[in-house]
Design a protein around this motif. Structure first.
Motif, short mmCIF file in Angstrom:
data_model
loop_
_atom_site.label_atom_id
_atom_site.label_comp_id
_atom_site.label_asym_id
_atom_site.label_seq_id
_atom_site.Cartn_x
_atom_site.Cartn_y
_atom_site.Cartn_z
N VAL A 1 0.90 -1.46 0.11
CA VAL A 1 -0.06 0.04 -0.16
C VAL A 1 1.14 1.30 0.07
N ILE A 2 2.15 0.83 1.26
CA ILE A 2 2.65 1.95 0.71
C ILE A 2 3.37 2.63 -0.58
N SER A 3 4.21 1.54 -0.89
CA SER A 3 4.01 1.38 -2.68
C SER A 3 3.27 2.43 -3.25
N GLU A 4 2.06 1.97 -3.29
CA GLU A 4 1.02 2.04 -3.96
C GLU A 4 1.07 3.84 -4.08
N GLN A 5 1.30 4.55 -2.49
CA GLN A 5 1.11 5.58 -1.66
C GLN A 5 1.68 6.82 -3.07
N GLU A 6 3.20 6.00 -3.17
CA GLU A 6 4.91 6.54 -3.31
C GLU A 6 4.35 6.67 -5.05
N GLU A 7 4.45 5.89 -5.27
CA GLU A 7 4.01 5.90 -6.92
C GLU A 7 2.77 6.79 -7.58
N ALA A 8 1.29 6.65 -6.92
CA ALA A 8 0.06 8.16 -6.76
C ALA A 8 1.18 9.32 -6.68
N ALA A 9 0.53 9.50 -5.35
CA ALA A 9 1.61 10.75 -5.02
C ALA A 9 2.80 11.32 -6.24
N ASP B 1 4.27 17.37 -0.98
CA ASP B 1 5.43 18.02 0.88
C ASP B 1 4.65 17.12 1.90
N ARG B 2 3.39 17.73 1.63
CA ARG B 2 2.75 16.97 3.39
C ARG B 2 2.40 15.16 2.44
N GLN B 3 2.04 15.02 1.76
CA GLN B 3 2.11 13.31 0.83
C GLN B 3 3.27 12.49 1.30
N GLN B 4 4.38 13.21 1.15
CA GLN B 4 5.67 12.82 1.30
C GLN B 4 5.98 12.36 3.35
N ARG B 5 5.50 13.48 3.72
CA ARG B 5 4.96 14.05 4.97
C ARG B 5 4.76 12.53 5.82
N SER B 6 3.83 12.11 5.57
CA SER B 6 2.60 11.31 5.50
C SER B 6 3.49 10.13 4.96
N LEU B 7 3.73 9.55 4.46
CA LEU B 7 4.85 8.28 3.35
C LEU B 7 5.63 7.83 4.43
#
Length: 230
Positions: free
Chosen positions: A130-138, A187-193
């Motif tokens: 899920v984290i990988s999917e989140q990173e790709e989406a961001a 920036d916020r997406q990266q901090r969440s990741l």
């Protein structure tokens, strides 16, 4: 159904993730019958054995149910009525966002601690996917709020406490608007990741107090961002 190419390194977990996402988006609802194994194998371009592995994993999580001679269905559990009643009571009471954060800070650090104690290797792999999917989406400039929600729900499942899972599912339904607000910039997406990665690292190492601390710090940061925008 909208399916994506499968990551060959973790084939059945990717199928699990996609089917779960379909349920989260409402494309599959409780009681729905899945296509036959042969059709699913064609859709995902994998073997029928891989499809069976994914279905078995989802059945173990009480998400799918295989009925002999009838097929595989999205599970309709008794817990669903509890979740609906719980979510309904939240809607009717129209709580302030502050109240939601107070509940999350009471519950979710403990969930992370329980996950550090009880998460299986497949649970951890699921979180990492899920984290990988989140990173790709961001990186693609897409919103990651749905994947953020999915991460927290998987974490609740990994805790081994079914009531925790129901509570988090119901609370997150009421938390969509604030999650979109928090994750509106790269920036916020990266901090969440980074926060999610710290939580998973602690869980993976079985570090109970560290997992609890990482989750608490994550929620406190999210809360600061939300109220700074108000």
């Amino acid at each position: 159904m909208d399916v994506k190419p499968i990551n060959r390194k973790s084939i059945y977990q990717d199928i699990v993730l996609q089917i779960r996402a379909m349920i989260e988006r409402g494309e599959l609802t409780p009681g729905d019958k899945l296509p036959p194994e042969r059709r699913l194998a064609e859709m995902f371009s994998v073997s029928r054995n891989t499809v069976r592995e994914a279905i078995k994993a989802l059945a173990q999580k009480d998400i799918l149910e295989s009925r002999q001679g009838a097929g595989t269905f999205v599970r309709v559990a008794d817990a669903d009525s509890f979740a609906e009643a719980f979510a309904g009571s939240i809607v009717r009471s129209q709580p302030r966002l502050k109240d939601i954060f107070e509940v999350r800070k009471l519950v979710e650090p403990e969930i992370a601690a329980l996950a550090a104690r009880n998460a299986s290797p497949s649970d951890i792999t699921w979180m990492e996917n899920v984290i990988s999917e989140q990173e790709e989406a961001a990186q693609a400039g897409k919103m990651t709020s749905e994947l953020d929600q999915l991460f927290h729900e998987i974490l609740a499942e990994a805790s081994g406490n079914s009531v925790m899972r129901i509570m988090i599912g119901a609370l997150h339904d009421e938390f969509v608007e604030s999650r979109i607000s928090v994750l509106q910039s790269k920036d916020r997406q990266q901090r969440s990741l980074e926060a999610h990665k710290a939580i998973v690292d602690a869980i993976k190492g079985g570090h109970i107090m560290q997992a609890e601390k990482a989750m608490r710090e994550h929620l406190e940061e999210v809360e600061r961002i939300v109220f700074a925008d108000k």
